[in-house]
Design a protein around this motif. Structure first.
Motif, PDB file in Angstrom:
ATOM      1  N   PHE A   1       0.848  -1.182   0.000  1.00 11.25           N
ATOM      2  CA  PHE A   1       0.000   0.000   0.000  1.00 11.25           C
ATOM      3  C   PHE A   1       0.890   1.241   0.000  1.00 11.25           C
ATOM      4  CE2 PHE A   1      -2.850  -3.212   1.490  1.00 11.25           C
ATOM      5  CZ  PHE A   1      -4.111  -2.812   1.097  1.00 11.25           C
ATOM      6  N   ALA A   2       0.313   2.365  -0.403  1.00  6.36           N
ATOM      7  CA  ALA A   2       1.043   3.631  -0.420  1.00  6.36           C
ATOM      8  C   ALA A   2       0.151   4.729   0.132  1.00  6.36           C
ATOM      9  CB  ALA A   2       1.514   3.985  -1.826  1.00  6.36           C
ATOM     10  N   LEU A   3       0.714   5.538   1.013  1.00  6.32           N
ATOM     11  CA  LEU A   3       0.022   6.688   1.583  1.00  6.32           C
ATOM     12  C   LEU A   3       0.739   7.940   1.110  1.00  6.32           C
ATOM     13  CD1 LEU A   3      -2.073   7.933   3.500  1.00  6.32           C
ATOM     14  CD2 LEU A   3      -0.437   7.623   5.366  1.00  6.32           C
ATOM     15  N   CYS A   4       0.041   8.774   0.362  1.00  2.00           N
ATOM     16  CA  CYS A   4       0.624   9.979  -0.230  1.00  2.00           C
ATOM     17  C   CYS A   4       0.152  11.205   0.534  1.00  2.00           C
ATOM     18  CB  CYS A   4       0.239  10.085  -1.707  1.00  2.00           C
ATOM     19  SG  CYS A   4       0.930  11.540  -2.525  1.00  2.00           S
ATOM     20  N   LEU A   5       1.085  12.056   0.918  1.00  2.00           N
ATOM     21  CA  LEU A   5       0.802  13.310   1.615  1.00  2.00           C
ATOM     22  C   LEU A   5       1.295  14.463   0.766  1.00  2.00           C
ATOM     23  CD1 LEU A   5       2.006  12.287   5.188  1.00  2.00           C
ATOM     24  CD2 LEU A   5      -0.360  12.529   4.477  1.00  2.00           C
TER      25      LEU A   5
END
Length: 307
Positions: free
Chosen positions: A125-129
């Motif tokens: 998974f990837a969490l982009c900020l």
């Protein structure tokens, strides 16, 4: 009035108070020997009994440690992109800019950059900020709110640089008042060799006597220790309660955007990151962070940013 010649000598009148310490120092030496003898006499005559808290808390401690390791033990891979990094931002000199679409392109390109040995691989998974701004002070304020909770070294440096550039833009039009010379200032006694050596010697003698003045009975020490432990526990509970209260009922921050994508490999994550509506080029000064890991490893940060 005449000028008198300078004669360097020890300030006997200023330090005559040290003569009052001799009696106390002699008494302290005798008390030290007496205390050592009393402690030697108590050897084998006293014992301690641990309380029931340790055994009762053993299970809770093991469960808490396991939960903490499960929650925080898996650190996701982190990528930070800022306009001040070499080859990233556009502009000249200190004035560097990076729009939101270009920021996404930079992060998406690093997902499939095979030359980077630290690139995460496999279905994840990837969490982009994204931190959006149009001015340096806006970027600094946005990063400051985030760094107060989850500081990342590159984001901290970006916050400082944006703050300094904003301050430079404001103060470069101000004409400082130089004033007249010379100016009054404090005498730097700490640089004087004699004063420094004398201060260390006198402070050492005072510290020895202060240790005897602070002497107390073992029962009073144990009571004070119990009081400090209780106060420390209350302080920790209050600190956690204040942190929860600070994060409770928070208002949405339009200068920060977050998005969770996945699961998928690097190519699939890149496609998902570039898909959909995203902030446009009107946000000319942006920074971002991309966290890649398992769903469990990202759970804490995901909940922290409100996803």
């Amino acid at each position: 009035m005449t000028w008198s010649p300078v004669t360097m000598r020890w300030p006997a009148q200023a330090t005559e108070w040290m003569g009052q310490l001799s009696a106390a120092q002699g008494l302290a030496g005798g008390e030290l020997a007496s205390t050592a003898k009393r402690l030697a006499d108590l050897n084998g005559k006293t014992s301690t009994s641990p309380g029931p808290v340790g055994g009762a808390a053993g299970g809770a401690i093991a469960a808490g440690r396991a939960a903490l390791a499960d929650q925080m033990g898996e650190a996701p891979a982190c990528l930070v992109v800022t306009p001040f990094q070499s080859g990233i931002g556009q502009g000249r000199g200190y004035q560097r800019f990076l729009s939101a679409p270009n920021l996404l392109q930079q992060m998406a390109g690093k997902l499939v950059d095979v030359s980077d040995t630290g690139r995460p691989d496999g279905p994840q998974f990837a969490l982009c900020l994204m931190f959006l701004a149009t001015r340096f002070d806006q970027l600094a304020n946005s990063l400051a709110r985030f760094n107060a909770l989850l500081p990342m070294p590159d984001l901290v440096r970006t916050e400082r640089r944006a703050r300094h550039l904003s301050k430079l833009e404001t103060e470069k039009w101000e004409i400082p008042a130089a004033g007249t010379l010379p100016r009054w200032q404090a005498l730097p006694l700490e640089r004087c060799t004699v004063v420094k050596a004398a201060q260390q010697s006198m402070a050492g003698q005072l510290a020895v006597l202060e240790s005897y003045a602070a002497d107390s009975s073992p029962m009073a020490d144990l009571a004070a220790l119990a009081g400090r432990k209780a106060a420390q526990q209350q302080g920790r509970d209050q600190q956690l309660a204040d942190l929860k209260a600070l994060l409770a009922d928070g208002n949405p921050d339009s200068s920060m955007r977050a998005r969770l994508i996945g699961p998928g490999n690097a190519t699939e994550l890149r496609q998902a990151l570039l898909a959909g509506d995203a902030p446009g080029h009107e946000w000319v000064l942006c920074a971002g962070a991309l966290l890649v890991g398992s769903e469990k490893g990202l759970s804490f940060v995901r909940e922290l940013v409100g996803l």
